[in-house]
Scaffold this motif. Structure first.
Motif, short mmCIF file in Angstrom:
data_model
loop_
_atom_site.label_atom_id
_atom_site.label_comp_id
_atom_site.label_asym_id
_atom_site.label_seq_id
_atom_site.Cartn_x
_atom_site.Cartn_y
_atom_site.Cartn_z
N SER A 1 -6.82 1.35 -6.60
CA SER A 1 -7.88 2.15 -7.17
C SER A 1 -7.70 2.31 -8.67
CB SER A 1 -7.88 3.54 -6.51
OG SER A 1 -8.67 4.44 -7.25
N VAL B 1 0.85 -1.21 0.00
CA VAL B 1 0.00 0.00 0.00
C VAL B 1 0.88 1.25 0.00
CG1 VAL B 1 -1.65 1.34 1.38
CG2 VAL B 1 -2.01 -1.11 1.02
N ALA B 2 1.92 1.25 0.80
CA ALA B 2 2.82 2.42 0.86
C ALA B 2 3.54 2.63 -0.47
CB ALA B 2 3.83 2.25 2.00
N GLY C 1 -6.53 5.88 -9.48
CA GLY C 1 -5.10 6.07 -9.27
C GLY C 1 -4.26 5.34 -10.31
N GLU D 1 -3.86 4.97 -5.49
CA GLU D 1 -4.59 4.76 -4.25
C GLU D 1 -4.72 3.26 -4.00
OE1 GLU D 1 -8.29 6.91 -4.44
OE2 GLU D 1 -7.29 8.54 -5.47
N GLY E 1 1.13 4.00 -2.98
CA GLY E 1 0.87 5.40 -2.66
C GLY E 1 2.00 6.31 -3.11
N ARG F 1 -5.62 0.13 -0.74
CA ARG F 1 -6.09 -0.15 0.62
C ARG F 1 -6.11 -1.66 0.84
NH1 ARG F 1 -10.13 0.84 -2.65
NH2 ARG F 1 -11.98 -0.44 -2.65
#
Length: 65
Positions: free
Chosen positions: A40, A20-21, A43, A29, A24, A31
């Motif tokens: 996402s 996730v990091a 994203g 995005e 990002g 999660r």
């Protein structure tokens, strides 16, 4: 849960947080949902459109069309 199972579960969760990091940091995005990391589409589209090399790699991946 025994100690070994707990340690393995902690490593798996840390790996998910790392994914996730990293996503990002690329502007995607992401999660964690239960045991799955969801990225996402918004994203991903932004990342895809902003990176010519990524688009070219997708076009030239050698997949049958």
């Amino acid at each position: 849960m025994d100690r070994l199972s707990a340690m393995a579960a902690e490593r798996v969760e840390a790996r998910r947080r790392g994914i996730v990091a990293a996503a990002g940091a690329l502007g995607v995005e992401a999660r964690v949902e239960d045991e799955v990391v969801r990225l996402s589409g918004r994203g991903l589209k932004r990342r895809w459109m902003g990176d010519l090399a990524l688009r070219e790699a997708g076009r030239n991946s050698g997949g049958a069309r």
